[in-house]
Design a protein around this motif. Structure first.
Motif, PDB file in Angstrom:
ATOM      1  N   MET A   1       0.847  -1.190   0.000  1.00  0.00           N
ATOM      2  CA  MET A   1       0.000   0.000   0.000  1.00  0.00           C
ATOM      3  C   MET A   1       0.883   1.239   0.000  1.00  0.00           C
ATOM      4  SD  MET A   1      -2.906   1.168   2.742  1.00  0.00           S
ATOM      5  CE  MET A   1      -1.723   1.602   4.005  1.00  0.00           C
ATOM      6  N   THR A   2       0.533   2.221  -0.805  1.00  0.00           N
ATOM      7  CA  THR A   2       1.274   3.480  -0.862  1.00  0.00           C
ATOM      8  C   THR A   2       0.616   4.516   0.038  1.00  0.00           C
ATOM      9  OG1 THR A   2       1.990   3.051  -3.120  1.00  0.00           O
ATOM     10  CG2 THR A   2       2.073   5.332  -2.368  1.00  0.00           C
ATOM     11  N   ILE A   3       1.437   5.204   0.806  1.00  0.00           N
ATOM     12  CA  ILE A   3       0.970   6.300   1.655  1.00  0.00           C
ATOM     13  C   ILE A   3       1.428   7.605   1.011  1.00  0.00           C
ATOM     14  CG2 ILE A   3       1.149   7.395   3.919  1.00  0.00           C
ATOM     15  CD1 ILE A   3       1.720   4.618   5.071  1.00  0.00           C
ATOM     16  N   ARG A   4       0.499   8.508   0.820  1.00  0.00           N
ATOM     17  CA  ARG A   4       0.799   9.786   0.180  1.00  0.00           C
ATOM     18  C   ARG A   4       0.676  10.893   1.218  1.00  0.00           C
ATOM     19  NH1 ARG A   4       1.120  11.803  -5.106  1.00  0.00           N
ATOM     20  NH2 ARG A   4       0.062  13.796  -5.519  1.00  0.00           N
ATOM     21  N   ILE A   5       1.685  11.776   1.262  1.00  0.00           N
ATOM     22  CA  ILE A   5       1.750  12.850   2.249  1.00  0.00           C
ATOM     23  C   ILE A   5       1.960  14.166   1.526  1.00  0.00           C
ATOM     24  CG2 ILE A   5       3.110  13.804   4.156  1.00  0.00           C
ATOM     25  CD1 ILE A   5       3.844  10.904   4.894  1.00  0.00           C
ATOM     26  N   ALA A   6       1.268  15.207   1.969  1.00  0.00           N
ATOM     27  CA  ALA A   6       1.461  16.537   1.400  1.00  0.00           C
ATOM     28  C   ALA A   6       1.497  17.572   2.518  1.00  0.00           C
ATOM     29  CB  ALA A   6       0.348  16.880   0.411  1.00  0.00           C
ATOM     30  N   THR A   7       2.344  18.578   2.335  1.00  0.00           N
ATOM     31  CA  THR A   7       2.393  19.684   3.278  1.00  0.00           C
ATOM     32  C   THR A   7       2.418  20.992   2.504  1.00  0.00           C
ATOM     33  OG1 THR A   7       3.563  20.670   5.171  1.00  0.00           O
ATOM     34  CG2 THR A   7       4.933  19.594   3.488  1.00  0.00           C
ATOM     35  N   LEU A   8       1.689  21.992   3.038  1.00  0.00           N
ATOM     36  CA  LEU A   8       1.604  23.291   2.378  1.00  0.00           C
ATOM     37  C   LEU A   8       1.431  24.381   3.424  1.00  0.00           C
ATOM     38  CD1 LEU A   8       1.358  24.995  -0.246  1.00  0.00           C
ATOM     39  CD2 LEU A   8      -1.114  24.589  -0.149  1.00  0.00           C
ATOM     40  N   GLU A 180      16.246  23.572  -5.548  1.00  0.00           N
ATOM     41  CA  GLU A 180      14.828  23.815  -5.792  1.00  0.00           C
ATOM     42  C   GLU A 180      14.266  24.438  -4.525  1.00  0.00           C
ATOM     43  OE1 GLU A 180      10.907  21.625  -7.739  1.00  0.00           O
ATOM     44  OE2 GLU A 180      12.701  20.464  -7.294  1.00  0.00           O
ATOM     45  N   TYR A 181      13.491  25.470  -4.683  1.00  0.00           N
ATOM     46  CA  TYR A 181      13.110  26.284  -3.542  1.00  0.00           C
ATOM     47  C   TYR A 181      11.592  26.294  -3.345  1.00  0.00           C
ATOM     48  CZ  TYR A 181      17.822  27.934  -4.649  1.00  0.00           C
ATOM     49  OH  TYR A 181      19.155  28.009  -4.947  1.00  0.00           O
ATOM     50  N   SER A 182      11.182  26.433  -2.075  1.00  0.00           N
ATOM     51  CA  SER A 182       9.748  26.438  -1.775  1.00  0.00           C
ATOM     52  C   SER A 182       9.217  27.808  -1.388  1.00  0.00           C
ATOM     53  CB  SER A 182       9.447  25.433  -0.657  1.00  0.00           C
ATOM     54  OG  SER A 182      10.132  25.776   0.546  1.00  0.00           O
ATOM     55  N   TRP A 183      10.095  28.814  -1.296  1.00  0.00           N
ATOM     56  CA  TRP A 183       9.675  30.171  -0.948  1.00  0.00           C
ATOM     57  C   TRP A 183      10.678  31.146  -1.519  1.00  0.00           C
ATOM     58  CZ3 TRP A 183      11.902  34.132   1.967  1.00  0.00           C
ATOM     59  CH2 TRP A 183      11.046  35.176   2.348  1.00  0.00           C
ATOM     60  N   PHE A 184      10.206  32.319  -1.949  1.00  0.00           N
ATOM     61  CA  PHE A 184      11.075  33.339  -2.534  1.00  0.00           C
ATOM     62  C   PHE A 184      10.890  34.653  -1.794  1.00  0.00           C
ATOM     63  CE2 PHE A 184      11.053  30.112  -5.670  1.00  0.00           C
ATOM     64  CZ  PHE A 184      12.228  30.253  -6.398  1.00  0.00           C
ATOM     65  N   THR A 222      -0.834  31.195  -2.195  1.00  0.00           N
ATOM     66  CA  THR A 222       0.014  31.293  -1.017  1.00  0.00           C
ATOM     67  C   THR A 222       1.404  31.652  -1.503  1.00  0.00           C
ATOM     68  OG1 THR A 222       0.888  30.089   0.908  1.00  0.00           O
ATOM     69  CG2 THR A 222       0.460  28.788  -1.078  1.00  0.00           C
ATOM     70  N   ASP A 223       2.333  31.846  -0.561  1.00  0.00           N
ATOM     71  CA  ASP A 223       3.689  32.192  -0.983  1.00  0.00           C
ATOM     72  C   ASP A 223       4.649  31.024  -0.868  1.00  0.00           C
ATOM     73  OD1 ASP A 223       3.591  32.165   1.788  1.00  0.00           O
ATOM     74  OD2 ASP A 223       4.751  34.002   2.074  1.00  0.00           O
ATOM     75  N   HIS A 224       4.137  29.825  -0.617  1.00  0.00           N
ATOM     76  CA  HIS A 224       4.953  28.619  -0.538  1.00  0.00           C
ATOM     77  C   HIS A 224       4.530  27.626  -1.607  1.00  0.00           C
ATOM     78  CE1 HIS A 224       7.152  28.715   3.482  1.00  0.00           C
ATOM     79  NE2 HIS A 224       6.478  29.848   3.471  1.00  0.00           N
ATOM     80  N   SER A 225       5.471  26.780  -1.982  1.00  0.00           N
ATOM     81  CA  SER A 225       5.152  25.587  -2.784  1.00  0.00           C
ATOM     82  C   SER A 225       4.811  24.453  -1.835  1.00  0.00           C
ATOM     83  CB  SER A 225       6.357  25.196  -3.638  1.00  0.00           C
ATOM     84  OG  SER A 225       6.730  26.249  -4.506  1.00  0.00           O
ATOM     85  N   ALA A 226       4.019  23.512  -2.310  1.00  0.00           N
ATOM     86  CA  ALA A 226       3.704  22.317  -1.538  1.00  0.00           C
ATOM     87  C   ALA A 226       4.828  21.293  -1.702  1.00  0.00           C
ATOM     88  CB  ALA A 226       2.389  21.707  -2.000  1.00  0.00           C
ATOM     89  N   LEU A 227       4.919  20.386  -0.749  1.00  0.00           N
ATOM     90  CA  LEU A 227       5.836  19.255  -0.852  1.00  0.00           C
ATOM     91  C   LEU A 227       5.009  17.984  -0.714  1.00  0.00           C
ATOM     92  CD1 LEU A 227       8.808  18.304  -1.029  1.00  0.00           C
ATOM     93  CD2 LEU A 227       8.895  18.410   1.472  1.00  0.00           C
ATOM     94  N   VAL A 228       5.173  17.071  -1.675  1.00  0.00           N
ATOM     95  CA  VAL A 228       4.352  15.867  -1.749  1.00  0.00           C
ATOM     96  C   VAL A 228       5.255  14.642  -1.832  1.00  0.00           C
ATOM     97  CG1 VAL A 228       2.491  14.695  -2.975  1.00  0.00           C
ATOM     98  CG2 VAL A 228       2.599  17.195  -2.997  1.00  0.00           C
TER      99      VAL A 228
END
Length: 232
Positions: A1-8, A180-184, A222-228
């Motif tokens: 089973m695959t577990i998928r996680i995202a944060t934003l 690679e950046y998540s905020w500028f 928003t001013d952030h990118s998500a991480l998945v």
């Protein structure tokens, strides 16, 4: 089973783009969501309602309506939730357990104010059995985790010290030399990698993918990118 996680990080509670951010978060089809800069106000109540209608159980610490904190949403029932430590405000480090997995949602303050939280994580996270540390850490190293022209991080050694306790920086493990950046920054437009998933060994060995989704940032939601990330 695959577990998928995202944060934003939804920027100051996301009130201006609440509907778009709810749609964005649900679109990740994640088993676990960690939402940073969540606020316990009307916009936060609406987001929680949307997630719970979609089948998630949620938890977040008590906070003032204008305080940024962390929301954890899980498709598996949350068995318990608590601050990481009673020595520091729980709104920056909030933990939840489900299906035997212990997660800490992280939203660290800026500048030197974040250092006690880093020290607590370095000292106790592995000993406390935290499987995943997820969110906005407001820190990176001064090599690959920031634009060379950008302001240097305070506490750039902290991620390395956390990794030395046994955690893996999941994104970096799959992209060892990438920038690679998540905020500028504004002004300056200098990039910084602020958003992370740190995994204990039993999770780190199961990672199959981890990537940034820049769409919410580029769309101005928003001013952030998500991480998945996905784990077998």
């Amino acid at each position: 089973m695959t577990i998928r996680i995202a944060t934003l990080n939804i920027r100051h509670g996301g009130s201006k783009f609440g509907a778009a951010l709810s749609t964005r978060l649900l679109g990740y089809d994640a088993d676990l969501l960690v939402v940073t800069e969540f606020r316990a106000n009307d916009a936060g109540t609406a987001l929680v309602a949307q997630l719970e209608r979609a089948g998630y159980t949620t938890t977040h610490p008590m906070a003032e309506p204008k305080q940024n904190t962390v929301l954890i949403a899980s498709r598996a029932p949350i068995d318990r939730a608590a601050p990481f430590t009673r020595d520091l405000p729980g709104r920056h480090l909030w933990c939840a357990e489900f299906d035997g997995t212990l997660v800490c949602g992280v939203y660290l303050p800026q500048a030197h104010a974040k250092l006690p939280y880093w020290e607590a994580l370095i000292d106790r996270a592995r000993r406390s059995g935290i499987d995943l540390l997820i969110g906005d850490f407001n820190t990176g190293n001064n090599d690959l985790d920031k634009d060379p022209k950008g302001t240097k991080f305070i506490g750039p050694e902290m991620p390395g010290r956390l990794i030395a306790t046994g955690y893996t920086d999941v994104w970096r493990s799959l992209h060892p030399t990438a920038r690679e950046y998540s905020w500028f920054s504004r002004p300056g437009d200098n990039g910084f990698r602020l958003d992370y998933i740190f995994a204990a060994p039993e999770f780190a060995e199961r990672v199959v993918a981890c990537q940034f989704d820049h769409a919410p940032r580029l769309a101005g939601e928003t001013d952030h990118s998500a991480l998945v990330a996905s784990f077998d």
